[in-house]
Motif scaffolding. Structure first.
Motif, short mmCIF file in Angstrom:
data_model
loop_
_atom_site.label_atom_id
_atom_site.label_comp_id
_atom_site.label_asym_id
_atom_site.label_seq_id
_atom_site.Cartn_x
_atom_site.Cartn_y
_atom_site.Cartn_z
N ALA A 72 1.62 7.16 -5.59
CA ALA A 72 1.75 7.41 -7.03
C ALA A 72 1.16 6.26 -7.84
O ALA A 72 0.62 6.48 -8.93
N ALA A 73 1.28 5.05 -7.31
CA ALA A 73 0.80 3.87 -8.04
C ALA A 73 -0.65 3.53 -7.71
O ALA A 73 -1.17 2.51 -8.19
N GLY A 74 -1.31 4.36 -6.92
CA GLY A 74 -2.68 4.08 -6.51
C GLY A 74 -3.68 4.18 -7.64
O GLY A 74 -3.33 4.49 -8.78
N ASP A 75 -4.95 3.93 -7.30
CA ASP A 75 -5.98 3.93 -8.34
C ASP A 75 -6.99 5.06 -8.17
O ASP A 75 -8.05 5.04 -8.80
N THR A 76 -6.68 6.05 -7.34
CA THR A 76 -7.56 7.20 -7.24
C THR A 76 -7.44 8.03 -8.52
O THR A 76 -6.43 7.94 -9.22
N PRO A 77 -8.43 8.85 -8.84
CA PRO A 77 -8.35 9.68 -10.05
C PRO A 77 -7.07 10.52 -10.03
O PRO A 77 -6.69 11.05 -8.98
N PRO A 78 -6.40 10.65 -11.16
CA PRO A 78 -5.11 11.35 -11.20
C PRO A 78 -5.10 12.75 -10.58
O PRO A 78 -4.14 13.08 -9.88
N PRO A 79 -6.13 13.59 -10.78
CA PRO A 79 -6.08 14.91 -10.12
C PRO A 79 -6.00 14.80 -8.59
O PRO A 79 -5.22 15.51 -7.95
N GLN A 80 -6.79 13.88 -8.01
CA GLN A 80 -6.75 13.70 -6.56
C GLN A 80 -5.45 13.03 -6.13
O GLN A 80 -4.87 13.36 -5.10
N ARG A 81 -4.98 12.11 -6.95
CA ARG A 81 -3.72 11.42 -6.63
C ARG A 81 -2.56 12.40 -6.62
O ARG A 81 -1.67 12.32 -5.78
N LEU A 82 -2.57 13.35 -7.56
CA LEU A 82 -1.53 14.37 -7.59
C LEU A 82 -1.58 15.22 -6.33
O LEU A 82 -0.54 15.49 -5.70
N ARG A 83 -2.77 15.63 -5.94
CA ARG A 83 -2.93 16.41 -4.71
C ARG A 83 -2.43 15.62 -3.50
O ARG A 83 -1.71 16.15 -2.64
N ASP A 84 -2.84 14.36 -3.42
CA ASP A 84 -2.47 13.53 -2.27
C ASP A 84 -0.96 13.33 -2.19
O ASP A 84 -0.38 13.36 -1.10
N TRP A 85 -0.34 13.11 -3.34
CA TRP A 85 1.11 12.89 -3.37
C TRP A 85 1.85 14.14 -2.90
O TRP A 85 2.75 14.06 -2.06
N LEU A 86 1.48 15.29 -3.43
CA LEU A 86 2.14 16.54 -3.05
C LEU A 86 1.89 16.85 -1.57
O LEU A 86 2.79 17.33 -0.87
N ALA A 87 0.67 16.57 -1.09
CA ALA A 87 0.35 16.82 0.32
C ALA A 87 1.16 15.91 1.23
O ALA A 87 1.64 16.33 2.29
N ALA A 88 1.33 14.65 0.83
CA ALA A 88 2.10 13.71 1.64
C ALA A 88 3.57 14.12 1.70
O ALA A 88 4.23 14.01 2.75
N LEU A 89 4.10 14.58 0.57
CA LEU A 89 5.49 15.05 0.55
C LEU A 89 5.67 16.24 1.48
O LEU A 89 6.61 16.28 2.28
N PHE A 90 4.77 17.19 1.38
CA PHE A 90 4.84 18.39 2.23
C PHE A 90 4.74 18.01 3.70
O PHE A 90 5.54 18.45 4.53
N GLU A 91 3.77 17.18 4.04
CA GLU A 91 3.55 16.83 5.45
C GLU A 91 4.74 16.06 6.02
O GLU A 91 5.13 16.27 7.18
N SER A 92 5.33 15.18 5.23
CA SER A 92 6.47 14.41 5.73
C SER A 92 7.66 15.33 6.01
O SER A 92 8.34 15.19 7.04
N LYS A 93 7.91 16.27 5.12
CA LYS A 93 9.02 17.21 5.33
C LYS A 93 8.73 18.12 6.51
O LYS A 93 9.61 18.39 7.34
N ARG A 94 7.51 18.61 6.60
CA ARG A 94 7.16 19.52 7.70
C ARG A 94 7.27 18.81 9.04
O ARG A 94 7.77 19.38 10.02
N LYS A 95 6.82 17.57 9.10
CA LYS A 95 6.88 16.82 10.35
C LYS A 95 8.33 16.62 10.79
O LYS A 95 8.65 16.78 11.97
N LYS A 96 9.20 16.28 9.85
CA LYS A 96 10.61 16.11 10.18
C LYS A 96 11.21 17.41 10.71
O LYS A 96 11.97 17.41 11.68
N ALA A 97 10.86 18.52 10.08
CA ALA A 97 11.44 19.81 10.45
C ALA A 97 10.94 20.31 11.80
O ALA A 97 11.71 20.84 12.60
N LEU A 98 9.64 20.14 12.05
CA LEU A 98 9.05 20.71 13.26
C LEU A 98 9.16 19.78 14.47
O LEU A 98 9.27 20.25 15.60
#
Length: 203
Positions: A72-98
């Protein structure tokens, strides 16, 4: 030399005990026995069983979402940062579950018991999203009169990809395509409207 009895050691052992006995049967006495100490020693760190379980829940949530604040505090463009943040949240939850479905199921029970812990954790994540969206407004990539409210809307709109209630869907072969579609729609909705975009819609 015996390992010092710290809060972190107790929490790690509690997680093992919960995995072994399940949240319905695991007790503080079980944790103390696994540590080779009296239950009074455990209570000196965590005054109640509820406090211990809340601390275990907090530890699990913190580990599951490690790295999100840095994204969230990174310096990538906000649209990409938003994608990356949401993707990281999804992947972390999925990894824990599976990767460890039994432990994930255990923590689903604990999460329901620890509503205040969960609420505070969600507030932290929404705050991180707010920062990303505010950055997008400042850079001219996004437009919204209320970044905080928009951040909460983005969090809610992507619940399928982070709310444990949807964990059964995360092994679906089409789930990644669904995630991309939802995030693309959200990012497009946040983009600052330009005459060129109007031409794209009408042309």
């Amino acid at each position: 030399m015996a390992e010092a009895l710290t809060s972190e050691v107790i929490l790690g052992t509690t997680e093992d005990v919960l995995r072994r006995y399940g949240p319905a049967k695991a007790t503080v006495v079980d944790v103390a026995r696994a540590l080779g100490v009296s239950h009074g020693s455990v209570y000196r760190h965590f005054p109640t069983k509820a406090a211990l379980r809340e601390a275990v829940t907090q530890r699990w949530l913190d580990r599951a979402h490690a790295g999100l604040a840095e994204l969230a505090a990174g310096d990538t463009p906000p649209p990409q940062r938003l994608r990356d943040w949401l993707a990281a949240l999804f992947e972390s939850k999925r990894k824990k579950a599976l990767d460890d479905p039994e432990l994930f199921a255990t923590f689903l029970v604990l999460v329901k018991e620890s509503s205040s812990v969960v609420a505070a954790h969600i507030a932290e994540m929404v705050e991180e999203l707010t920062g990303i969206i505010e950055g997008g407004v400042a850079s001219g990539d996004f437009t919204t009169p209320d970044p905080a409210r928009t951040a909460r809307a983005v969090f809610d709109a992507t619940a399928r990809f982070h709310n444990p209630a949807h964990a059964g869907e995360w092994s679906d072969p089409d789930i990644d395509a669904a995630f991309d579609a939802v995030v693309s729609l959200l990012v497009a909705g946040l983009r600052k409207w330009t005459p060129e975009m109007d031409s794209e819609m009408t042309g």
